[in-house]
Design a protein around this motif. Structure first.
Motif, short mmCIF file in Angstrom:
data_model
loop_
_atom_site.label_atom_id
_atom_site.label_comp_id
_atom_site.label_asym_id
_atom_site.label_seq_id
_atom_site.Cartn_x
_atom_site.Cartn_y
_atom_site.Cartn_z
N VAL A 117 0.98 -1.17 0.09
CA VAL A 117 0.11 0.06 -0.03
C VAL A 117 0.90 1.05 0.04
CG1 VAL A 117 -1.86 1.26 1.15
CG2 VAL A 117 -1.86 -1.05 1.24
N VAL A 118 1.92 1.31 0.77
CA VAL A 118 2.56 2.44 0.90
C VAL A 118 3.55 2.64 -0.41
CG1 VAL A 118 5.05 3.30 1.80
CG2 VAL A 118 2.90 2.43 3.34
N GLN A 119 4.08 1.67 -1.14
CA GLN A 119 4.71 1.50 -2.43
C GLN A 119 3.70 2.48 -3.32
OE1 GLN A 119 6.17 -2.48 -2.77
NE2 GLN A 119 8.11 -1.92 -1.74
N GLU A 120 2.41 1.94 -3.35
CA GLU A 120 1.48 2.38 -4.28
C GLU A 120 1.31 3.87 -3.92
OE1 GLU A 120 -1.83 0.05 -4.16
OE2 GLU A 120 -0.79 -2.02 -4.92
N MET A 121 1.23 4.38 -2.73
CA MET A 121 1.11 5.84 -2.39
C MET A 121 2.15 6.57 -2.95
SD MET A 121 -0.42 5.02 1.60
CE MET A 121 -0.94 6.73 1.78
N LEU A 122 3.32 5.99 -2.79
CA LEU A 122 4.65 6.63 -3.26
C LEU A 122 4.56 7.01 -4.87
CD1 LEU A 122 7.36 5.05 -1.11
CD2 LEU A 122 6.21 7.44 -0.74
N GLU A 123 3.98 6.31 -5.62
CA GLU A 123 3.70 6.29 -6.91
C GLU A 123 2.78 7.48 -7.52
OE1 GLU A 123 5.97 4.96 -9.00
OE2 GLU A 123 6.99 4.18 -7.30
N ARG A 124 1.64 7.51 -6.44
CA ARG A 124 0.46 8.45 -6.56
C ARG A 124 1.10 9.72 -6.78
NH1 ARG A 124 -4.59 6.84 -3.26
NH2 ARG A 124 -5.40 8.87 -4.38
N PRO A 125 0.21 10.53 -7.59
CA PRO A 125 0.50 12.14 -7.41
C PRO A 125 0.04 12.76 -6.21
CG PRO A 125 -0.96 11.37 -9.27
CD PRO A 125 -0.70 10.21 -8.50
N GLY A 126 0.72 13.80 -5.67
CA GLY A 126 0.39 14.26 -4.48
C GLY A 126 1.58 14.09 -3.45
N GLU A 127 1.76 14.93 -2.79
CA GLU A 127 3.06 14.79 -1.87
C GLU A 127 2.74 14.40 -0.48
OE1 GLU A 127 6.59 15.25 -2.85
OE2 GLU A 127 5.30 15.25 -4.90
N HIS A 128 1.55 14.63 0.10
CA HIS A 128 1.20 14.53 1.25
C HIS A 128 -0.04 13.70 1.55
CE1 HIS A 128 3.41 18.18 1.10
NE2 HIS A 128 3.86 17.77 2.12
N ALA A 129 0.04 12.37 2.26
CA ALA A 129 -1.00 11.64 2.42
C ALA A 129 -1.29 10.92 3.85
CB ALA A 129 -0.83 10.31 1.39
N VAL A 130 -2.42 10.52 4.23
CA VAL A 130 -2.69 9.87 5.60
C VAL A 130 -3.07 8.43 5.27
CG1 VAL A 130 -4.17 10.11 7.54
CG2 VAL A 130 -3.26 12.00 6.28
N LEU A 131 -2.39 7.64 6.02
CA LEU A 131 -2.64 6.15 6.05
C LEU A 131 -3.23 5.68 7.24
CD1 LEU A 131 -0.31 3.22 4.74
CD2 LEU A 131 -1.43 3.14 7.04
N VAL A 132 -4.49 5.00 7.53
CA VAL A 132 -4.99 4.91 8.63
C VAL A 132 -5.26 3.44 8.77
CG1 VAL A 132 -6.98 5.45 10.30
CG2 VAL A 132 -6.39 7.07 8.50
#
Length: 181
Positions: A117-132
């Motif tokens: 999930v984190v690796q996919e988040m790193l590939e997405r646009p956007g610089e700041h995300a929240v994982l809950v």
């Protein structure tokens, strides 16, 4: 630099998927929203468990962000059996990441799904995300990036809790605990 705020859910009434937040947990969710509200968050990815969704709902509403649910962020199942010695069993899974109890998931298996999930988040646009997500799964994510994170660090997690993973060029992230209440 990519930043992921890793959030453990607020105080809940139990461990079942449909366990709601307690009254204290609902207040914590409001405090959490205030704590994160001034940060430039682009998107939120969350476990579908009620306690996780209810934890991040106030922030999502305040920011006008739709929460994206991801089954891979559900809590790790240690065993399908009700085990009175579950704490000792859990401790052993931090020392042996391959250890798997009947009907459960090894630390390595759970770690792989949350890291994906984190690796996919790193590939997405956007610089700041929240994982809950949930305490054990979050502790395994943090262990992936820092092998010194183990059973005792899991025990020291609070409800809620917030860690910031800061990735520079997708290298090993810096890891900072932000929630110190």
């Amino acid at each position: 630099m990519k930043q992921i705020y890793v959030v453990r859910h607020c105080q809940a009434e139990g461990q079942a998927a449909d366990a709601p937040l307690t009254a204290v947990g609902q207040e914590q969710a409001q405090d959490l929203a205030a704590f994160l509200a001034d940060r430039p968050i682009d998107y939120i990815v969350c476990s579908p468990y009620v306690r996780a969704c209810d934890t991040i709902a106030p922030l999502a509403m305040q920011l006008g962000i739709e929460v994206q649910l991801d089954e891979r962020l559900t809590e790790r199942v240690l065993s399908e059996q009700n085990c009175p010695d579950w704490m000792d069993m859990l401790r052993a899974t931090y020392d042996d990441l391959e250890l798997c109890f009947e009907g459960g998931e090894s630390s390595r298996m759970a770690m792989q799904r949350v890291v994906q999930v984190v690796q996919e988040m790193l590939e997405r646009p956007g610089e700041h995300a929240v994982l809950v997500s949930h305490g054990n799964l979050i502790s395994l994510l943090l262990k992936y990036f820092d092998d010194g994170f183990g059973f005792e660090q899991w025990r020291a997690l609070s409800n809620p809790d917030v860690y910031l993973l800061s990735f520079s060029d997708y290298q090993q992230p810096s890891m900072t605990r932000l929630w110190l209440k």
